[in-house]
Structures are given as structure tokens and as C-alpha cells.
Enzyme design. Sequence first.
Site, PDB file in Angstrom:
ATOM      1  N   PRO A   9     -87.519  30.770  82.121  1.00 21.55           N
ATOM      2  CG  PRO A   9     -89.315  31.135  83.561  1.00 21.55           C
ATOM      3  CD  PRO A   9     -88.024  30.375  83.444  1.00 21.55           C
ATOM      4  CG  ASN A  10     -90.771  35.109  79.962  1.00 25.27           C
ATOM      5  OD1 ASN A  10     -91.457  34.869  78.969  1.00 25.27           O
ATOM      6  ND2 ASN A  10     -91.259  35.052  81.179  1.00 25.27           N
ATOM      7  NE  ARG A  17     -88.215  39.199  80.246  1.00 28.66           N
ATOM      8  CZ  ARG A  17     -87.823  38.484  81.284  1.00 28.66           C
ATOM      9  NH1 ARG A  17     -86.728  37.747  81.213  1.00 28.66           N
ATOM     10  NH2 ARG A  17     -88.526  38.496  82.393  1.00 28.66           N
ATOM     11  CE1 TYR A  22     -84.290  40.891  83.361  1.00 28.22           C
ATOM     12  CE2 TYR A  22     -86.197  41.593  82.085  1.00 28.22           C
ATOM     13  CZ  TYR A  22     -85.672  41.034  83.232  1.00 28.22           C
ATOM     14  OH  TYR A  22     -86.485  40.635  84.254  1.00 28.22           O
ATOM     15  CG  ASN A  73     -81.467  34.109  84.928  1.00 25.16           C
ATOM     16  OD1 ASN A  73     -82.410  34.119  85.727  1.00 25.16           O
ATOM     17  ND2 ASN A  73     -81.143  35.166  84.199  1.00 25.16           N
ATOM     18  CB  ALA A  76     -90.706  34.570  86.888  1.00 23.17           C
ATOM     19  CD  GLU A  97     -80.576  32.837  93.033  1.00 22.03           C
ATOM     20  OE1 GLU A  97     -80.319  32.223  94.093  1.00 22.03           O
ATOM     21  OE2 GLU A  97     -81.452  33.709  92.960  1.00 22.03           O
ATOM     22  CG  HIS A  99     -81.133  36.780  89.327  1.00 25.09           C
ATOM     23  ND1 HIS A  99     -82.208  36.081  88.841  1.00 25.09           N
ATOM     24  CD2 HIS A  99     -80.840  36.242  90.539  1.00 25.09           C
ATOM     25  CE1 HIS A  99     -82.559  35.161  89.721  1.00 25.09           C
ATOM     26  NE2 HIS A  99     -81.746  35.232  90.756  1.00 25.09           N
ATOM     27  NE  ARG A 106     -86.499  44.162  87.659  1.00 20.86           N
ATOM     28  CZ  ARG A 106     -86.796  43.200  86.794  1.00 20.86           C
ATOM     29  NH1 ARG A 106     -85.987  42.155  86.643  1.00 20.86           N
ATOM     30  NH2 ARG A 106     -87.907  43.283  86.074  1.00 20.86           N
TER      31      ARG A 106
HETATM   32  C1  DQA Z   1     -84.190  37.632  86.156  1.00 21.38           C
HETATM   33  C2  DQA Z   1     -84.936  38.370  87.280  1.00 21.38           C
HETATM   34  C3  DQA Z   1     -86.289  37.737  87.518  1.00 21.38           C
HETATM   35  O1  DQA Z   1     -86.977  38.445  88.541  1.00 21.38           O
HETATM   36  C4  DQA Z   1     -87.128  37.801  86.250  1.00 21.38           C
HETATM   37  O2  DQA Z   1     -88.368  37.160  86.452  1.00 21.38           O
HETATM   38  C5  DQA Z   1     -86.426  37.249  85.070  1.00 21.38           C
HETATM   39  C6  DQA Z   1     -85.011  37.554  84.893  1.00 21.38           C
HETATM   40  C7  DQA Z   1     -82.865  38.330  85.788  1.00 21.38           C
HETATM   41  O3  DQA Z   1     -82.038  37.690  85.118  1.00 21.38           O
HETATM   42  O4  DQA Z   1     -82.662  39.500  86.113  1.00 21.38           O
HETATM   43  O5  DQA Z   1     -87.024  36.615  84.213  1.00 21.38           O
HETATM   44  O6  DQA Z   1     -83.870  36.328  86.603  1.00 21.38           O
END
Ligand code: DQA
Length: 145
Positions: A9-10, A17, A22, A73, A76, A97, A99, A106
Site C-alpha cells: 500500500p501507498n 509521497r 522516501y 515491500n 504498512a 523483505e 523497505h 522511525r
Molecule cells: C516502508 C516502511 C513502512 O513502515 C511504511 O508503512 C511504508 C513503506 C518502506 O519502504 O520504507 O509504506 O515499507
Amino acid sequence: MNILVIHGPNLNLLGMREPEIYGHTTLEDINALLQKRATEAGASIDFLQSNHEGVLVDAIQKATDRYDYIILNAGAFTHYSIAIRDAIAAIKPPVIEVHLSNIYQREEFRHNSVIAPVALGQISGLGAGSYLAALEAILWKADLR
Ligand code: DQA
């Protein structure tokens, strides 16, 4: 060698964003980088982005016979989706995994990954480099470098 990259998501909003966290790289940029490197190494790579937990669970389940590795990835969902964790535990291909941000620098709620215990490994904090490092690790393991 078939690799599936899943963005949660996102991550479709990357580039606009929270760029201070990011960066300005878009999802299309990241996918293009990965595609280029995979093609160069003779590996096949597919991409999926979804904002929906069930779509991600379906994709992970379906990947079991079609892919050798998954780069994930989960956004959240990383921090609370037991459904995604269980899907990873149920399938054959190992999951790396990733990020973009360093989740340990964070907010405290990002410090825990429910996925990490069932993942092959975790790469966090290297921006688009987190995805590239995951791909390099796969190519290394498969002797495709
Ligand atoms: C994320 C880190 C997560 O905490 C966050 O909710 C994201 C992006 C990252 O790529 O740094 O959406 O996965």
C-alpha cells in the site's frame, strides 16, 4: 529464474509521497532499474502493486509454483498483517523483505515486522537500493551474476 516483486500500500505514490523520507524515485523508476538488471542477468521478473491486503495474499499464494523468489515491500502491512505473514509461511519461494526507509530509525510502531521471522532476509533503509540489493542477493544465490 523467475522473480516476483510485490509492492504494498501507498507505494504507488512514490515520488510524491513524503519525499523527505522516501525520495523522489517513482515506482516506475524502481521497476525499470530492477527490470534492466534482471534482463542483463538472464532472469525473468514481474511486478505487482496493490493497496489491498487480500490482493497481496492472493498474489503470494499464487506465486508458489510460478516464482523462485519474491521481493516484497509490504508497506504498512509489514507491521501488523498476520494474513500476509501466514501466506509467506505457506508458500515455497523464499521472500526477501525490503523497505526504502530504515524502519528502525522511525516511529516505534514501525520497529516490529511480523513478516521478518518468515522471510529469508530483510533489507531496510537503502532507498531503491534495498530492492536492488535484494535482486543482487538472488542473482548471487542463483549464480547468475
Ligand atoms: C516502508 C516502511 C513502512 O513502515 C511504511 O508503512 C511504508 C513503506 C518502506 O519502504 O520504507 O509504506 O515499507
